[in-house]
Design an enzyme around this catalytic site. Sequence first.
Site, mmCIF file in Angstrom:
data_model
loop_
_atom_site.group_PDB
_atom_site.id
_atom_site.type_symbol
_atom_site.label_atom_id
_atom_site.label_comp_id
_atom_site.label_asym_id
_atom_site.label_seq_id
_atom_site.Cartn_x
_atom_site.Cartn_y
_atom_site.Cartn_z
ATOM 1 N N ASP A 106 5.336 33.075 30.154
ATOM 2 C CA ASP A 106 6.785 33.196 29.996
ATOM 3 C C ASP A 106 7.424 31.846 30.299
ATOM 4 O O ASP A 106 7.046 31.188 31.275
ATOM 5 C CB ASP A 106 7.353 34.267 30.925
ATOM 6 C CG ASP A 106 8.551 34.975 30.307
ATOM 7 O OD1 ASP A 106 9.431 34.270 29.774
ATOM 8 O OD2 ASP A 106 8.612 36.210 30.353
ATOM 9 N N ASP A 123 3.769 45.414 25.617
ATOM 10 C CA ASP A 123 3.627 45.486 27.070
ATOM 11 C C ASP A 123 3.838 44.104 27.685
ATOM 12 O O ASP A 123 4.022 43.106 26.999
ATOM 13 C CB ASP A 123 2.258 46.050 27.446
ATOM 14 C CG ASP A 123 2.326 46.976 28.653
ATOM 15 O OD1 ASP A 123 3.148 46.705 29.550
ATOM 16 O OD2 ASP A 123 1.579 47.961 28.690
ATOM 17 N N ASP A 126 8.650 45.588 33.521
ATOM 18 C CA ASP A 126 9.770 44.904 34.169
ATOM 19 C C ASP A 126 10.884 44.720 33.147
ATOM 20 O O ASP A 126 10.652 44.541 31.960
ATOM 21 C CB ASP A 126 9.355 43.595 34.838
ATOM 22 C CG ASP A 126 8.769 42.568 33.867
ATOM 23 O OD1 ASP A 126 8.402 42.949 32.744
ATOM 24 O OD2 ASP A 126 8.679 41.395 34.248
ATOM 25 N N GLY A 184 -1.741 22.742 33.671
ATOM 26 C CA GLY A 184 -0.629 23.007 32.769
ATOM 27 C C GLY A 184 -0.597 22.024 31.615
ATOM 28 O O GLY A 184 -1.571 21.343 31.315
ATOM 29 N N CYS A 234 16.078 34.558 30.126
ATOM 30 C CA CYS A 234 15.537 35.514 29.159
ATOM 31 C C CYS A 234 16.514 35.822 28.032
ATOM 32 O O CYS A 234 16.171 36.533 27.093
ATOM 33 C CB CYS A 234 15.102 36.788 29.878
ATOM 34 S SG CYS A 234 13.559 36.580 30.792
#
Length: 354
Positions: free
Chosen positions: A72, A54, A231, A143, A21
């Site tokens: 993500d 959010d 989170d 995917g 991240c």
Amino acid sequence: MTAPTTLTEPRLTSLSHGGGCGCKIAPGVLSGILRGTSGLPVPEALLVGIETSDDAAVYLLNDRQALVATTDFFMPIVDDPDHFGRIAATNAISDVYAMGGTPIMALALVGMPINVLSVETIGQILSGGAAACALAGIPVAGGHTIDSVEPIYGLVALGLVDPAHLKRNADARPGDVLILGKPLGVGIQSAALKKGVLDDAGYARMIATTTQLNTPGPELARMAGVHAMTDVTGFGLGGHALEMARGAGADLRLDWSAVPLLPGVAELAQAGTVTGASGRNWASYGHEVILSDDLAPGARAILTDPQTSGGLLVACDPAVASEVLNIFRRHGFAQAAVVGRIADRGVSPRLRID
């Protein structure tokens, strides 16, 4: 006769300019990019969009069900391909839990330098992600793959939530206490790993926390006394706490001595082992933060440290705080702790670190 040449693959982290991240675009830059999209028409059934940054979008299906949708993905934070896949998948699924949702399936997002990494290594990344999904009880149902200069892996994660139990990041109330589910320091540990100064015990703790699914989310969401959840990920505890403060229209106060840290992180931060993303985070929102004069060296870097697959941050009525902590501990989150509170409403909500 010439002996066959053995090809040695590069370390995964050497192929990416930023890992986990810590790859995120800084919050100040991101808000500028998204500014032009805020006036677009929004259907009534879209319960959560981009308004409050959010964790996921939420779309109403019927009176008892809403679809939680999020995505993500990022570049490697570790060199072990199985660990990378598990961390990335766990991180993506966390956004569903943070809305109070139950995951139902995932789609894989895969970008790999196919002339640099072997089919076996790429397969291990995908199998690691699939293993994390299996722990969450969901399939990887499809995917998309591309040939990419840097290795990238993540998920589209989908879930369901009862609209009555949906938890946004913007619904905290003055007087609420704040509970953090996981200790901080993953970004600092990743920086130490790249520098070769993270020992085996530190690496094991890093993998354990980043692959721990935030399973308390749905159970916490069903509690009337829990008002808001998010989170803690790429913007650090400081950035995600500020999102809560803005939503509540109130100051948020953190008791720094109560914030759980991974062992050794404070010492690494004091020694200057931090990520570049930490500095970018501070540049984006530091003007909204008031730091106590007696904070330990390195505290600011930990506050802004990007957390990959970080813990849930819960705003709840003080009367249910013990029950919230018990739920965390029952799910295996031994270091969950009360770390602060929502203070009085103000014109310009700020984050205060005591």
